[in-house]
Design a protein around this motif. Structure first.
Motif, short mmCIF file in Angstrom:
data_model
loop_
_atom_site.label_atom_id
_atom_site.label_comp_id
_atom_site.label_asym_id
_atom_site.label_seq_id
_atom_site.Cartn_x
_atom_site.Cartn_y
_atom_site.Cartn_z
N SER A 173 0.84 -1.21 0.00
CA SER A 173 0.00 0.00 0.00
C SER A 173 0.86 1.25 0.00
CB SER A 173 -0.86 0.05 1.26
OG SER A 173 -1.67 -1.08 1.33
N SER B 88 -3.48 -2.03 5.99
CA SER B 88 -4.38 -2.64 5.00
C SER B 88 -4.40 -4.16 5.10
CB SER B 88 -3.95 -2.22 3.59
OG SER B 88 -2.59 -2.51 3.41
N HIS C 188 -4.88 -7.44 2.69
CA HIS C 188 -4.84 -7.88 1.29
C HIS C 188 -5.17 -9.37 1.25
CE1 HIS C 188 -2.82 -4.19 -0.15
NE2 HIS C 188 -2.47 -4.16 1.12
N ARG D 268 -0.56 -3.48 -4.44
CA ARG D 268 -1.69 -4.38 -4.74
C ARG D 268 -2.94 -3.77 -4.14
NH1 ARG D 268 -0.03 -10.51 -5.17
NH2 ARG D 268 2.19 -10.26 -5.55
N GLU D 269 -4.05 -4.04 -4.79
CA GLU D 269 -5.30 -3.47 -4.27
C GLU D 269 -5.66 -4.13 -2.94
OE1 GLU D 269 -9.79 -2.57 -5.73
OE2 GLU D 269 -8.33 -3.24 -7.21
N CYS E 142 -8.82 -1.05 3.74
CA CYS E 142 -7.68 -0.19 4.09
C CYS E 142 -8.14 0.87 5.09
CB CYS E 142 -7.18 0.46 2.80
SG CYS E 142 -5.95 1.75 3.05
N TYR F 12 1.73 4.95 -6.90
CA TYR F 12 0.29 5.01 -6.64
C TYR F 12 -0.38 6.00 -7.59
CZ TYR F 12 -4.18 5.43 -4.38
OH TYR F 12 -5.54 5.44 -4.17
N GLN G 247 -1.15 5.45 -11.27
CA GLN G 247 -2.36 4.70 -11.61
C GLN G 247 -3.48 5.61 -12.13
OE1 GLN G 247 -2.62 1.04 -8.55
NE2 GLN G 247 -2.73 3.02 -7.57
N GLY H 184 -9.01 4.98 -1.03
CA GLY H 184 -7.81 5.36 -1.79
C GLY H 184 -7.34 6.73 -1.37
N VAL I 220 -8.69 6.59 -7.90
CA VAL I 220 -9.85 5.78 -7.46
C VAL I 220 -10.96 5.89 -8.51
CG1 VAL I 220 -11.63 5.57 -5.67
CG2 VAL I 220 -9.27 6.12 -5.03
N HIS J 75 -16.39 4.02 -6.88
CA HIS J 75 -16.05 4.11 -5.46
C HIS J 75 -16.13 5.55 -4.95
CE1 HIS J 75 -14.28 0.03 -5.91
NE2 HIS J 75 -14.73 -0.07 -4.67
#
Ligand SMILES: Nc1ncnc2c1ncn2[C@@H]1O[C@H](COP(=O)(O)OP(=O)(O)OP(=O)(O)O)[C@@H](O)[C@H]1O
Length: 438
Positions: free
Chosen positions: A115, A121, A123, A138-139, A143, A271, A274, A348, A368, A372
């Protein structure tokens, strides 16, 4: 959050120029600058070095844990830099073939495994780790945004987040009739003083079935021997103590001191990359800085969100200015677990790109997805900072910084020269709104 993304045509240079003039950013878009700048700080490169060494006691430990077919809950602990993260990666890869999916509770807010920094978090991992030294983002299944790189500032809220994540895992993945996934808990290396007390709290709450303490050669840094967290009468876990892998086959030290700051910076850069599709070239800091500054942000009306300051108090009149040019956790008040001391789940992170106080709008950049974001009505502000490598880029004015900002390291005013540049004077003249642009 009832927001809309500004269209490509409504580029950021159409944002209203900021006021008051004394604190105005030179320009909301990066533009070529004539003023000389110091070279941009580069994002520190990822950790390089020899392959991971697997000492015999580590191999025996992972064998023993993976042959425990009752879905173990494994907590790995030990002093800083002793190899906890490396061991948990090996263990994860070892457990995956037997279970298919393995829970991983990431509790090190300073150097999380999967994260961005500041997050605790959970996972559910179903793919083996390939780069044992530099795991990729990784998602998370769930979190919590703690908002700082150390639990020192607020141990209570840190532990609340951790307990919440563990309870969520148990209720979803270890109740009767569920898959009964195994869980790996990686813990922070702060194991003295309050850090020790917090580890004890963690151990008592989670009640792991297997505890793996890692010992280093520096005895005074190690945890006490034995089950130091038990008070008597509890079910005893299996304890498998291993030694830090201090020597590799070439008799050189394997325990390379990590560059925590560099790792955090890389994580944040990774991050926010993305936000863009993978076919856009973002190989350099400059490319990323330009791309972020050019990305149409979401417009968020003040009335749609509440700002929660996690580690400080801010006067009501300063609330909106205080989030300008900061990284915030995005959360929903509706999706807050119904427990005492509940912490909202974080979906996020976002960068508050600009604040227009007169129009009552925030401009937010985030990777994000819109689905969401619909439910986001809380902005969690902590102490996680925008990476310096994205703030200072040669050849463009930083869109994230006001002219009165001081460099934390040198103590000098940053971009002071911009105050006199034709570009900033032109912006001064245009000023007609309350926007405070980063
Ligand atoms: N078995 C090993 N083989 C090679 N390198 C190792 C090994 N164990 C640890 N290291 C190296 O030592 C450093 C510290 O390891 P690691 O991050 O796993 O420790 P940690 O206990 O999780 O640290 P922290 O508590 O600070 O998060 C890293 O650079 C890591 O690559």
């Amino acid at each position: 959050m009832k927001h809309r993304r500004r269209s490509k045509q409504q580029k950021l240079n159409s944002l209203p120029p900021p006021t008051p003039p004394a604190t105005r950013a030179p320009c909301p878009m990066p533009r070529p600058s004539a003023s000389p700048k110091s070279p941009p700080p580069a994002t520190p490169p990822p950790e390089q070095g020899p392959e991971v060494v697997v000492p015999e006691d580590w191999a025996l430990a992972t064998d023993a844990i993976s042959s425990d077919l009752s879905s173990p809950v494994v907590l790995v602990c030990g002093p800083s830099n002793s190899g906890k993260s490396t061991f948990t990666r090996l263990l994860l890869n070892k457990l995956l073939p037997s279970y298919g999916r393995v829970g991983y509770l990431d509790t090190d807010v300073g150097q999380p495994e999967f994260s961005p920094p500041g997050c605790l978090s959970l996972h559910i991992v179903d793919e083996a780790i390939t780069d044992m030294r530099n795991p990729v983002l990784r998602e998370a299944d769930r979190c919590c945004f703690y908002g700082d790189i150390s639990s020192k500032g607020d141990p209570e809220s840190y532990l609340n987040s951790l307990f919440l994540l563990y309870t969520y895992f148990v209720e979803k993945y270890r109740c009767p009739g569920s898959e009964m996934l195994p869980l790996i808990v990686n813990t922070p290396g702060w194991v003295k003083g309050t850090g020790f007390d917090m580890l004890v709290e963690m151990l008592r709450y989670i009640c792991p079935t297997i505890v793996v303490p890692i010992r280093t050669r520096m005895q005074r840094k190690n945890l006490p021997d034995g089950m130091f967290w038990l008070t008597g009468g509890e079910t005893e876990p299996k304890v498998i103590t291993i030694d830090a892998a201090s020597r590799d086959s070439l008799s050189k030290s394997s325990l390379k001191r990590k560059d925590g700051g560099g790792m955090r910076e890389r994580r944040l850069v990774e991050y926010f990359k993305q936000c863009f599709s993978s076919d856009i070239s973002l190989a350099t800091n400059k490319e990323l800085a330009y791309a972020l500054a050019s990305l149409p942000p979401y417009e968020v009306p003040f009335s749609d969100v509440t700002v929660m300051h996690l580690h400080c108090e801010v006067p009501r009149t300063e609330i909106w200015h205080s989030v300008n040019a900061t990284i915030v956790g995005l959360a929903s008040s509706c999706d807050t677990p119904a427990t005492a001391h509940a912490v909202p789940w974080c979906v996020g992170l976002g960068i508050v790109r600009g604040v227009d106080v007169q129009r009552g709008l925030l401009y937010v950049i985030t990777p994000v997805d819109v689905q969401h974001l619909q439910s986001v009505d809380l902005l969690l502000q902590g102490l996680i900072e925008i990476p310096r490598s994205v703030l200072q880029v040669k050849g463009c004015e930083s869109p994230y910084m006001s002219t009165n900002v001081r460099d934390k390291i040198t103590g000098k005013d940053l971009y002071a020269s911009n105050l006199n540049s034709p570009l900033s004077r032109q912006d001064d003249g245009d000023s007609d709104s309350g926007a405070d642009t980063m």
